[in-house]
Design a protein around this motif. Structure first.
Motif, PDB file in Angstrom:
ATOM      1  N   GLU A 198       0.959  -1.177   0.061  1.00 34.49           N
ATOM      2  CA  GLU A 198       0.051  -0.016   0.026  1.00 34.49           C
ATOM      3  C   GLU A 198       0.807   1.101   0.180  1.00 34.49           C
ATOM      4  OE1 GLU A 198      -3.424   2.540   0.131  1.00 34.49           O
ATOM      5  OE2 GLU A 198      -3.150   0.552  -0.379  1.00 34.49           O
ATOM      6  N   ILE A 199       0.802   2.185  -0.821  1.00 35.90           N
ATOM      7  CA  ILE A 199       1.582   3.425  -1.084  1.00 35.90           C
ATOM      8  C   ILE A 199       0.171   4.430  -0.551  1.00 35.90           C
ATOM      9  CG2 ILE A 199       2.445   5.231  -2.558  1.00 35.90           C
ATOM     10  CD1 ILE A 199       3.265   2.767  -4.227  1.00 35.90           C
ATOM     11  N   VAL A 200       0.389   5.128   0.677  1.00 35.68           N
ATOM     12  CA  VAL A 200      -0.416   5.985   1.290  1.00 35.68           C
ATOM     13  C   VAL A 200      -0.679   7.194   0.284  1.00 35.68           C
ATOM     14  CG1 VAL A 200      -0.805   7.378   3.220  1.00 35.68           C
ATOM     15  CG2 VAL A 200       0.304   5.333   3.560  1.00 35.68           C
ATOM     16  N   SER A 201      -1.722   7.597   0.368  1.00 32.87           N
ATOM     17  CA  SER A 201      -1.956   8.924  -0.687  1.00 32.87           C
ATOM     18  C   SER A 201      -2.724   9.934   0.137  1.00 32.87           C
ATOM     19  CB  SER A 201      -3.131   8.387  -1.939  1.00 32.87           C
ATOM     20  OG  SER A 201      -4.192   8.154  -1.057  1.00 32.87           O
ATOM     21  N   PRO A 202      -2.812  10.883  -0.424  1.00 32.96           N
ATOM     22  CA  PRO A 202      -3.309  12.265   0.579  1.00 32.96           C
ATOM     23  C   PRO A 202      -4.529  11.765   0.946  1.00 32.96           C
ATOM     24  CG  PRO A 202      -2.114  13.152  -1.455  1.00 32.96           C
ATOM     25  CD  PRO A 202      -2.267  11.464  -1.617  1.00 32.96           C
ATOM     26  N   GLY A 203      -5.445  11.222   0.017  1.00 32.78           N
ATOM     27  CA  GLY A 203      -6.845  10.866   0.531  1.00 32.78           C
ATOM     28  C   GLY A 203      -6.814   9.988   1.744  1.00 32.78           C
ATOM     29  N   ASN A 204      -5.788   8.956   2.038  1.00 34.89           N
ATOM     30  CA  ASN A 204      -5.709   8.251   3.364  1.00 34.89           C
ATOM     31  C   ASN A 204      -5.821   9.241   4.438  1.00 34.89           C
ATOM     32  OD1 ASN A 204      -3.940   6.186   1.458  1.00 34.89           O
ATOM     33  ND2 ASN A 204      -6.227   5.603   2.133  1.00 34.89           N
ATOM     34  N   LYS A 205      -5.384  10.384   4.432  1.00 33.26           N
ATOM     35  CA  LYS A 205      -5.046  11.003   5.711  1.00 33.26           C
ATOM     36  C   LYS A 205      -6.069  12.499   5.690  1.00 33.26           C
ATOM     37  CE  LYS A 205      -0.244  10.038   6.380  1.00 33.26           C
ATOM     38  NZ  LYS A 205       1.229  10.544   6.897  1.00 33.26           N
ATOM     39  N   ALA A 206      -6.751  12.409   4.664  1.00 29.94           N
ATOM     40  CA  ALA A 206      -7.797  13.540   4.355  1.00 29.94           C
ATOM     41  C   ALA A 206      -8.698  13.930   5.548  1.00 29.94           C
ATOM     42  CB  ALA A 206      -8.301  13.659   2.900  1.00 29.94           C
ATOM     43  N   SER A 207      -9.202  12.918   5.966  1.00 29.98           N
ATOM     44  CA  SER A 207     -10.130  13.077   7.138  1.00 29.98           C
ATOM     45  C   SER A 207      -9.976  11.925   8.296  1.00 29.98           C
ATOM     46  CB  SER A 207     -11.700  12.963   6.528  1.00 29.98           C
ATOM     47  OG  SER A 207     -11.818  11.662   6.168  1.00 29.98           O
ATOM     48  N   ARG A 208     -10.679  12.086   9.483  1.00 28.41           N
ATOM     49  CA  ARG A 208     -10.367  11.406  10.498  1.00 28.41           C
ATOM     50  C   ARG A 208     -10.866  10.061  10.150  1.00 28.41           C
ATOM     51  NH1 ARG A 208     -13.023  12.882  16.220  1.00 28.41           N
ATOM     52  NH2 ARG A 208     -14.863  13.039  14.897  1.00 28.41           N
ATOM     53  N   HIS A 209     -12.183   9.913   9.391  1.00 30.59           N
ATOM     54  CA  HIS A 209     -12.689   8.640   8.944  1.00 30.59           C
ATOM     55  C   HIS A 209     -11.879   8.001   8.175  1.00 30.59           C
ATOM     56  CE1 HIS A 209     -16.035   5.871   7.661  1.00 30.59           C
ATOM     57  NE2 HIS A 209     -15.542   6.120   6.444  1.00 30.59           N
ATOM     58  N   ALA A 210     -11.389   8.548   6.817  1.00 32.98           N
ATOM     59  CA  ALA A 210     -10.572   7.963   5.906  1.00 32.98           C
ATOM     60  C   ALA A 210      -9.306   7.421   6.666  1.00 32.98           C
ATOM     61  CB  ALA A 210     -10.059   9.032   4.989  1.00 32.98           C
ATOM     62  N   PHE A 211      -8.754   8.226   7.617  1.00 30.89           N
ATOM     63  CA  PHE A 211      -7.416   7.637   8.301  1.00 30.89           C
ATOM     64  C   PHE A 211      -7.779   6.477   9.235  1.00 30.89           C
ATOM     65  CE2 PHE A 211      -4.204   7.712  11.577  1.00 30.89           C
ATOM     66  CZ  PHE A 211      -3.226   7.550  10.832  1.00 30.89           C
ATOM     67  N   HIS A 212      -8.977   6.509   9.723  1.00 30.39           N
ATOM     68  CA  HIS A 212      -9.176   5.475  10.691  1.00 30.39           C
ATOM     69  C   HIS A 212      -9.396   4.268  10.020  1.00 30.39           C
ATOM     70  CE1 HIS A 212     -10.851   3.317  14.459  1.00 30.39           C
ATOM     71  NE2 HIS A 212     -11.814   3.139  13.472  1.00 30.39           N
ATOM     72  N   THR A 213     -10.208   4.520   8.945  1.00 32.38           N
ATOM     73  CA  THR A 213     -10.488   3.286   7.917  1.00 32.38           C
ATOM     74  C   THR A 213      -9.256   2.558   7.496  1.00 32.38           C
ATOM     75  OG1 THR A 213     -12.538   4.281   7.427  1.00 32.38           O
ATOM     76  CG2 THR A 213     -11.599   2.498   6.063  1.00 32.38           C
ATOM     77  N   PHE A 214      -8.099   3.414   7.076  1.00 27.57           N
ATOM     78  CA  PHE A 214      -7.046   2.737   6.636  1.00 27.57           C
ATOM     79  C   PHE A 214      -6.570   2.011   7.732  1.00 27.57           C
ATOM     80  CE2 PHE A 214      -2.478   2.852   6.168  1.00 27.57           C
ATOM     81  CZ  PHE A 214      -2.136   2.482   4.738  1.00 27.57           C
ATOM     82  N   VAL A 215      -6.292   2.612   8.961  1.00 21.45           N
ATOM     83  CA  VAL A 215      -5.468   1.995   9.919  1.00 21.45           C
ATOM     84  C   VAL A 215      -6.258   0.681  10.373  1.00 21.45           C
ATOM     85  CG1 VAL A 215      -4.669   2.199  12.587  1.00 21.45           C
ATOM     86  CG2 VAL A 215      -4.218   4.099  10.917  1.00 21.45           C
ATOM     87  N   GLU A 216      -7.429   0.882  10.597  1.00 16.06           N
ATOM     88  CA  GLU A 216      -8.221  -0.407  11.016  1.00 16.06           C
ATOM     89  C   GLU A 216      -8.227  -1.390   9.930  1.00 16.06           C
ATOM     90  OE1 GLU A 216     -12.731  -0.105  11.046  1.00 16.06           O
ATOM     91  OE2 GLU A 216     -12.557  -0.627  13.254  1.00 16.06           O
TER      92      GLU A 216
END
Length: 225
Positions: free
Chosen positions: A117-135
């Motif tokens: 997985e190459i992290v994109s800006p979208g993965n960090k754009a919101s709390r929901h997006a980031f939490h989803t990625f980490v989970e």
């Protein structure tokens, strides 16, 4: 050297991302992977989403298809440690994700072995997006899939200590604080028991080193980045 990707728009990085994934796939299939493995870009949706490169095992093909590429074999962990400077282990409870995870497996032998997985800006754009990625990164490790995460974007308020610290905390690992002058992260996870992480903190202008991509908990190939 690693570029400063905060200086361009998300669309520019996405275009680079797609080309990069394609080149990595070619390199893996043209000699890096042993013959019983093959890599495919964007073949499935998940566990982390559509922007993954999946590594799969197939022991039956020998007809010149991508399944039958011939590599030099993996590196034994006991013989040569991976190149990243830092490492850590954690015992991940088998019950952490059982209540919210259903695994459906195909009857063929084309089972997933590892994901990139190459992290994109979208993965960090919101709390929901980031939490989803980490989970879902934690879910990937729980399922037994090895994982390589490349994060070339600096920490945000959602990941003040970087992407690895957030993933490691999610699966019960010890706190991780990266060096202050190395805010970017390359991290390879071995999904055996215990879970292992091989972390290379880095920064803009540094060499993008080869990273281990695990084929099983004790064997890896050096990923050409």
């Amino acid at each position: 050297p690693i570029h400063d990707w905060t200086r361009v728009g998300a669309g520019t990085f996405h275009a680079f991302h797609l080309g990069w994934i394609g080149q990595i796939q070619i390199a893996l299939n043209e000699g890096v992977l042993p013959g019983s493995y093959y890599a495919l870009a964007e073949q499935i949706v998940g566990p982390l989403g559509p922007d993954v490169l999946t590594l799969q095992a197939d022991d039956t093909s020998s007809n010149g298809s991508p399944n039958s590429v011939r590599g030099s074999g993996g590196v034994a962990l006991a013989t040569a440690p991976p190149r990243p400077r830092l490492s850590d282990t954690v015992e991940m409870s088998e019950y952490v994700l059982k209540r919210r995870t259903i695994v459906v497996r195909h009857t063929s032998d084309d089972r997933i072995v590892a994901l990139l997985e190459i992290v994109s800006p979208g993965n960090k754009a919101s709390r929901h997006a980031f939490h989803t990625f980490v989970e879902k990164a934690a879910e990937t490790l729980y399922r037994g899939y090895h994982l390589l995460v490349i994060d070339l974007f600096p920490p945000t308020p959602r990941d003040p200590d970087g992407i690895h610290a957030a993933i490691w905390d999610e699966i019960g690992g010890s706190p991780f604080v990266p060096p202050r002058d190395e805010p970017l992260t390359l991290v390879a996870y071995s999904a055996g028991v215990p879970k292992r992480a091989y972390i290379e903190p880095t920064a803009v202008g540094r060499e993008l080193i080869e990273m281990p991509l695990f084929l099983d908990p004790e064997t890896y190939v050096n990923m050409p980045m």
